[in-house]
Design a protein around this motif. Structure first.
Motif, PDB file in Angstrom:
ATOM      1  N   ASN A  13     -20.808  32.308 -23.308  1.00 48.75           N
ATOM      2  CA  ASN A  13     -20.719  31.070 -22.551  1.00 48.75           C
ATOM      3  C   ASN A  13     -20.292  29.908 -23.447  1.00 48.75           C
ATOM      4  O   ASN A  13     -19.446  29.091 -23.073  1.00 48.75           O
ATOM      5  CB  ASN A  13     -22.068  30.784 -21.884  1.00 48.75           C
ATOM      6  N   TYR A  36     -16.820  27.806 -22.990  1.00 57.89           N
ATOM      7  CA  TYR A  36     -16.951  26.386 -22.685  1.00 57.89           C
ATOM      8  C   TYR A  36     -16.189  25.533 -23.703  1.00 57.89           C
ATOM      9  O   TYR A  36     -15.425  24.627 -23.336  1.00 57.89           O
ATOM     10  CB  TYR A  36     -18.425  25.978 -22.650  1.00 57.89           C
ATOM     11  N   ALA A  91     -14.188  23.683 -16.408  1.00 56.39           N
ATOM     12  CA  ALA A  91     -15.557  23.768 -16.918  1.00 56.39           C
ATOM     13  C   ALA A  91     -16.525  23.102 -15.945  1.00 56.39           C
ATOM     14  O   ALA A  91     -17.613  23.619 -15.666  1.00 56.39           O
ATOM     15  CB  ALA A  91     -15.651  23.104 -18.289  1.00 56.39           C
ATOM     16  N   GLY A 113     -17.148  25.338 -13.019  1.00 56.11           N
ATOM     17  CA  GLY A 113     -18.042  26.432 -13.372  1.00 56.11           C
ATOM     18  C   GLY A 113     -19.498  26.035 -13.258  1.00 56.11           C
ATOM     19  O   GLY A 113     -20.342  26.796 -12.759  1.00 56.11           O
ATOM     20  N   TYR A 114     -19.809  24.827 -13.691  1.00 57.69           N
ATOM     21  CA  TYR A 114     -21.196  24.374 -13.633  1.00 57.69           C
ATOM     22  C   TYR A 114     -21.571  23.793 -12.272  1.00 57.69           C
ATOM     23  O   TYR A 114     -22.739  23.464 -12.047  1.00 57.69           O
ATOM     24  CB  TYR A 114     -21.456  23.384 -14.771  1.00 57.69           C
ATOM     25  N   LEU A 139     -17.941  31.154 -16.632  1.00 55.25           N
ATOM     26  CA  LEU A 139     -18.975  30.233 -17.108  1.00 55.25           C
ATOM     27  C   LEU A 139     -20.208  30.284 -16.218  1.00 55.25           C
ATOM     28  O   LEU A 139     -21.348  30.350 -16.706  1.00 55.25           O
ATOM     29  CB  LEU A 139     -18.420  28.801 -17.141  1.00 55.25           C
TER      30      LEU A 139
END
Length: 307
Positions: free
Chosen positions: A89, A93, A105, A108-109, A160
């Motif tokens: 990860n 990232y 990114a 992904g979160y 991610l």
């Protein structure tokens, strides 16, 4: 008097804020080391995290728990798995940020909290209120809109999200306290860290630590910036429902999104704005639900004290 579960959740909130707040502002640290390759930076991050964990373990006198984890085959293998997940990860990232994939990114979160809710309900037997399901639905629409407009980098976002959601689930289920578990993970990551640095500097022999004492301190600080939020996250995962923890994680992509817009100067597309409106509405609904439940528990506690 607050119930033990309420106190436990409240303590988890503080740890969650510490972890996700730090991760949200991590791109600003990456600005300072932007010219260092992703491989080398992640390598140094892995190496410098270990002595920070050792210092914390020594201060809290938890060396015995570390040895017990290493001696237990099952615990050791599970922590090897979590170390692999979090190391992968990190690498993805840092690579995405340094290659101007800030929104990938961020997406992904944004996907990650939805995976946490799914994991919490399917694997951990957690139940959501009707307001929480409304929040999940709104967030799902927002993420779907964003994903539809970012198909070329969707693999980054999904990788991610999946790696970190799985990391959190396994860490929640391992019967070990947060700090000893993190110390074992960081120990496992030292050899891959050395390998990454060797790969990044092969042929030149020049590393980031050759760029002066001040820059070396900045690189070394990556250990603290890694160990502290990971410790906070592990504590939060132990203390909170995984679904609730997931919604707190929306802090990270929101800060990253604002950073991408204001600092990294990435252009904002209408489809991205539309998706974020849905996601922020979901966060508002979820926070409203948490507030209502907290007030209801406070009223029940007050009524119990009066009887």
């Amino acid at each position: 008097m607050p119930s033990p579960n309420t106190t436990k959740q409240s303590g988890g909130f503080a740890y969650a804020l510490g972890a996700f707040g730090t991760w949200g502002f991590l791109p600003f640290y990456l600005l300072l080391v932007y010219h260092v390759s992703a491989f080398e930076l992640v390598g140094w991050r892995a190496i410098f995290t270990f002595p920070v964990c050792v210092a914390f373990i020594a201060a809290r006198k938890q060396g015995k728990e570390v040895w017990q984890a290493l001696a237990n085959r099952r615990t050791g293998l599970l922590l090897l798995l979590t170390a692999t997940l979090i190391g992968s990860n990190w690498l993805l990232y840092v690579w995405s940020v340094m290659n101007n994939h800030i929104y990938a990114a961020s997406l992904g979160y944004y996907i990650n909290p939805l995976l946490n809710v799914l994991i919490g309900t399917v694997f951990l037997g957690e139940r959501l209120s009707s307001r929480q399901w409304l929040a999940v639905g709104l967030a799902g629409i927002g993420v779907a809109i964003l994903a539809a407009g970012a198909l070329t980098t969707l693999w980054v976002s999904l990788a991610l999200a999946c790696s970190f959601a799985t990391y959190g689930l396994v860490r929640k289920l391992i019967p070990i306290e947060a700090l000893p578990g993190l110390a074992v993970e960081s120990l496992y990551l030292v050899p891959p860290g050395v390998l990454l640095i060797w790969l990044a500097t092969r042929g030149t022999g020049h590393t980031a630590l050759h760029e002066g004492f001040g820059f070396s301190l900045i690189i070394a600080a990556s250990g603290v910036l890694t160990a502290v939020p990971l410790y906070c996250f592990a504590e939060a995962a132990r203390r909170m429902d995984y679904s609730t923890l997931g919604f707190f994680q929306f802090m990270v992509p929101t800060i990253v999104f604002i950073s991408g817009l204001t600092v990294f100067r990435e252009p904002l597309q209408p489809v991205q704005l539309a998706s974020f409106i849905f996601i922020w509405a979901a966060i508002a609904v979820f926070c409203w639900d948490l507030s209502q439940r907290h007030r209801a528990m406070a009223r029940r506690s007050k009524a119990a004290d009066e009887t």
